[in-house]
Design a protein around this motif. Sequence first.
Motif, PDB file in Angstrom:
ATOM      1  N   GLU A  46      -2.668  18.563   1.176  1.00 56.83           N
ATOM      2  CA  GLU A  46      -2.994  17.910   2.454  1.00 56.83           C
ATOM      3  C   GLU A  46      -3.867  16.657   2.282  1.00 56.83           C
ATOM      4  O   GLU A  46      -4.128  15.958   3.253  1.00 56.83           O
ATOM      5  CB  GLU A  46      -3.703  18.899   3.381  1.00 56.83           C
ATOM      6  N   LYS A  47      -4.317  16.387   1.075  1.00 57.98           N
ATOM      7  CA  LYS A  47      -5.167  15.217   0.830  1.00 57.98           C
ATOM      8  C   LYS A  47      -4.303  13.980   0.647  1.00 57.98           C
ATOM      9  O   LYS A  47      -3.293  14.011  -0.050  1.00 57.98           O
ATOM     10  CB  LYS A  47      -6.021  15.420  -0.424  1.00 57.98           C
ATOM     11  N   ARG A  48      -4.726  12.873   1.256  1.00 57.93           N
ATOM     12  CA  ARG A  48      -3.989  11.613   1.169  1.00 57.93           C
ATOM     13  C   ARG A  48      -4.899  10.540   0.589  1.00 57.93           C
ATOM     14  O   ARG A  48      -5.992  10.295   1.095  1.00 57.93           O
ATOM     15  CB  ARG A  48      -3.513  11.210   2.567  1.00 57.93           C
ATOM     16  N   PHE A  49      -4.436   9.891  -0.492  1.00 54.48           N
ATOM     17  CA  PHE A  49      -5.206   8.847  -1.148  1.00 54.48           C
ATOM     18  C   PHE A  49      -4.419   7.538  -1.115  1.00 54.48           C
ATOM     19  O   PHE A  49      -3.299   7.483  -1.629  1.00 54.48           O
ATOM     20  CB  PHE A  49      -5.482   9.205  -2.618  1.00 54.48           C
ATOM     21  N   PRO A  50      -4.988   6.475  -0.530  1.00 52.82           N
ATOM     22  CA  PRO A  50      -4.285   5.184  -0.542  1.00 52.82           C
ATOM     23  C   PRO A  50      -4.256   4.600  -1.954  1.00 52.82           C
ATOM     24  O   PRO A  50      -5.198   4.765  -2.729  1.00 52.82           O
ATOM     25  CB  PRO A  50      -5.095   4.307   0.400  1.00 52.82           C
ATOM     26  N   ILE A  51      -3.158   3.950  -2.275  1.00 49.77           N
ATOM     27  CA  ILE A  51      -2.958   3.325  -3.578  1.00 49.77           C
ATOM     28  C   ILE A  51      -2.608   1.862  -3.342  1.00 49.77           C
ATOM     29  O   ILE A  51      -1.769   1.558  -2.497  1.00 49.77           O
ATOM     30  CB  ILE A  51      -1.784   3.988  -4.335  1.00 49.77           C
ATOM     31  N   VAL A  52      -3.232   0.975  -4.089  1.00 47.72           N
ATOM     32  CA  VAL A  52      -2.917  -0.451  -3.998  1.00 47.72           C
ATOM     33  C   VAL A  52      -1.948  -0.800  -5.127  1.00 47.72           C
ATOM     34  O   VAL A  52      -2.247  -0.591  -6.308  1.00 47.72           O
ATOM     35  CB  VAL A  52      -4.186  -1.321  -4.086  1.00 47.72           C
ATOM     36  N   ILE A  53      -0.808  -1.313  -4.744  1.00 46.98           N
ATOM     37  CA  ILE A  53       0.229  -1.679  -5.722  1.00 46.98           C
ATOM     38  C   ILE A  53      -0.125  -3.014  -6.375  1.00 46.98           C
ATOM     39  O   ILE A  53      -0.561  -3.954  -5.708  1.00 46.98           O
ATOM     40  CB  ILE A  53       1.600  -1.760  -5.030  1.00 46.98           C
ATOM     41  N   LYS A  54       0.083  -3.068  -7.698  1.00 44.81           N
ATOM     42  CA  LYS A  54      -0.143  -4.303  -8.460  1.00 44.81           C
ATOM     43  C   LYS A  54       1.163  -4.714  -9.124  1.00 44.81           C
ATOM     44  O   LYS A  54       2.051  -3.900  -9.347  1.00 44.81           O
ATOM     45  CB  LYS A  54      -1.196  -4.081  -9.548  1.00 44.81           C
ATOM     46  N   ASN A  55       1.261  -5.974  -9.452  1.00 44.57           N
ATOM     47  CA  ASN A  55       2.378  -6.515 -10.246  1.00 44.57           C
ATOM     48  C   ASN A  55       3.749  -6.202  -9.643  1.00 44.57           C
ATOM     49  O   ASN A  55       4.681  -5.847 -10.355  1.00 44.57           O
ATOM     50  CB  ASN A  55       2.325  -5.997 -11.681  1.00 44.57           C
ATOM     51  N   LEU A  56       3.891  -6.326  -8.329  1.00 43.89           N
ATOM     52  CA  LEU A  56       5.163  -6.030  -7.666  1.00 43.89           C
ATOM     53  C   LEU A  56       6.169  -7.137  -7.957  1.00 43.89           C
ATOM     54  O   LEU A  56       5.923  -8.309  -7.677  1.00 43.89           O
ATOM     55  CB  LEU A  56       4.951  -5.886  -6.154  1.00 43.89           C
ATOM     56  N   LYS A  57       7.292  -6.755  -8.534  1.00 45.80           N
ATOM     57  CA  LYS A  57       8.400  -7.673  -8.835  1.00 45.80           C
ATOM     58  C   LYS A  57       9.657  -7.089  -8.224  1.00 45.80           C
ATOM     59  O   LYS A  57       9.950  -5.910  -8.412  1.00 45.80           O
ATOM     60  CB  LYS A  57       8.604  -7.823 -10.344  1.00 45.80           C
ATOM     61  N   THR A  58      10.410  -7.911  -7.510  1.00 48.01           N
ATOM     62  CA  THR A  58      11.635  -7.445  -6.867  1.00 48.01           C
ATOM     63  C   THR A  58      12.781  -8.358  -7.273  1.00 48.01           C
ATOM     64  O   THR A  58      12.621  -9.580  -7.315  1.00 48.01           O
ATOM     65  CB  THR A  58      11.470  -7.446  -5.335  1.00 48.01           C
ATOM     66  N   GLU A  59      13.930  -7.742  -7.575  1.00 52.89           N
ATOM     67  CA  GLU A  59      15.122  -8.501  -7.947  1.00 52.89           C
ATOM     68  C   GLU A  59      16.354  -7.833  -7.346  1.00 52.89           C
ATOM     69  O   GLU A  59      16.359  -6.633  -7.093  1.00 52.89           O
ATOM     70  CB  GLU A  59      15.264  -8.574  -9.468  1.00 52.89           C
ATOM     71  N   THR A 104       0.844  -1.191   0.000  1.00 53.45           N
ATOM     72  CA  THR A 104       0.000   0.000   0.000  1.00 53.45           C
ATOM     73  C   THR A 104       0.881   1.244   0.000  1.00 53.45           C
ATOM     74  O   THR A 104       1.830   1.334   0.762  1.00 53.45           O
ATOM     75  CB  THR A 104      -0.933   0.036   1.216  1.00 53.45           C
ATOM     76  N   SER A 105       0.563   2.168  -0.894  1.00 55.80           N
ATOM     77  CA  SER A 105       1.285   3.430  -0.998  1.00 55.80           C
ATOM     78  C   SER A 105       0.273   4.559  -0.960  1.00 55.80           C
ATOM     79  O   SER A 105      -0.926   4.317  -0.792  1.00 55.80           O
ATOM     80  CB  SER A 105       2.085   3.470  -2.306  1.00 55.80           C
ATOM     81  N   TYR A 106       0.746   5.791  -1.160  1.00 52.96           N
ATOM     82  CA  TYR A 106      -0.153   6.942  -1.077  1.00 52.96           C
ATOM     83  C   TYR A 106       0.175   7.965  -2.151  1.00 52.96           C
ATOM     84  O   TYR A 106       1.333   8.155  -2.505  1.00 52.96           O
ATOM     85  CB  TYR A 106      -0.040   7.626   0.298  1.00 52.96           C
ATOM     86  N   LEU A 107      -0.865   8.628  -2.620  1.00 48.73           N
ATOM     87  CA  LEU A 107      -0.726   9.832  -3.426  1.00 48.73           C
ATOM     88  C   LEU A 107      -1.046  10.986  -2.491  1.00 48.73           C
ATOM     89  O   LEU A 107      -2.107  10.990  -1.858  1.00 48.73           O
ATOM     90  CB  LEU A 107      -1.701   9.835  -4.607  1.00 48.73           C
ATOM     91  N   LEU A 108      -0.124  11.935  -2.385  1.00 48.08           N
ATOM     92  CA  LEU A 108      -0.352  13.124  -1.576  1.00 48.08           C
ATOM     93  C   LEU A 108      -0.550  14.301  -2.516  1.00 48.08           C
ATOM     94  O   LEU A 108       0.313  14.587  -3.345  1.00 48.08           O
ATOM     95  CB  LEU A 108       0.829  13.400  -0.651  1.00 48.08           C
ATOM     96  N   ALA A 109      -1.706  14.952  -2.397  1.00 50.32           N
ATOM     97  CA  ALA A 109      -2.008  16.155  -3.175  1.00 50.32           C
ATOM     98  C   ALA A 109      -2.273  17.248  -2.151  1.00 50.32           C
ATOM     99  O   ALA A 109      -3.359  17.301  -1.568  1.00 50.32           O
ATOM    100  CB  ALA A 109      -3.216  15.929  -4.071  1.00 50.32           C
TER     101      ALA A 109
END
Length: 191
Positions: A108-121, A101-106
């Motif tokens: 003072e407004k905070r919007f949660p973002i759900v991450i998709k397709n996370l790949k780590t190497e 879970t991440s956030y978009l900050l505009a």
Amino acid sequence: MASIKSIILSILILVLSSCSSNRVRQYYDHVKSLQVREIRLTEFHDYRYSHNGSKVNGSIDFINPLIKSQAVIRTSTGPKGKVEVFQLLELHSSSFYINDTSYLLADEKRFPIVIKNLKTETVQVKTSKLDDKRTRSRFSFELTEKMLEQSVKAENVSFVHYAGPSMLSFKMSNAEKRRLTKLFVMHLKGE
């Protein structure tokens, strides 16, 4: 004299071509029947901070795990039009993995973002001093109409991600914010 003019012209062409990646790129995806617009953003981070958050040259009180972040913000109009962000975060190998879970900050407004397709190497990177292992995380997420509207109105826009307890902020410069606003306004108008 002619050689100096050619050198200046070459430098000018090089500088202008490097700036072209900062523009809104437009193309038609004929396979998906979508009109696509995108901007690319890159940010490098200094990992050494003192306890109060200022940069230091001596002792290191805090190490920010983020080395580099890149984002492609893509809007598409058509039957399945949407706004997507594709992001790559390059972290020190000792850092935690990216939370889902991440956030978009505009402002003072905070919007949660759900991450998709996370790949780590883990990758080996040669630097001028030594070989360094780094962790690269690639992922995407979608932005809603409400997020777009608030981002257009806001003075400051940033994406915030977490790697374990560490906050990783991708704050846009004024020029990047202007391009983002242009991109979002075109999408909201259906252009």
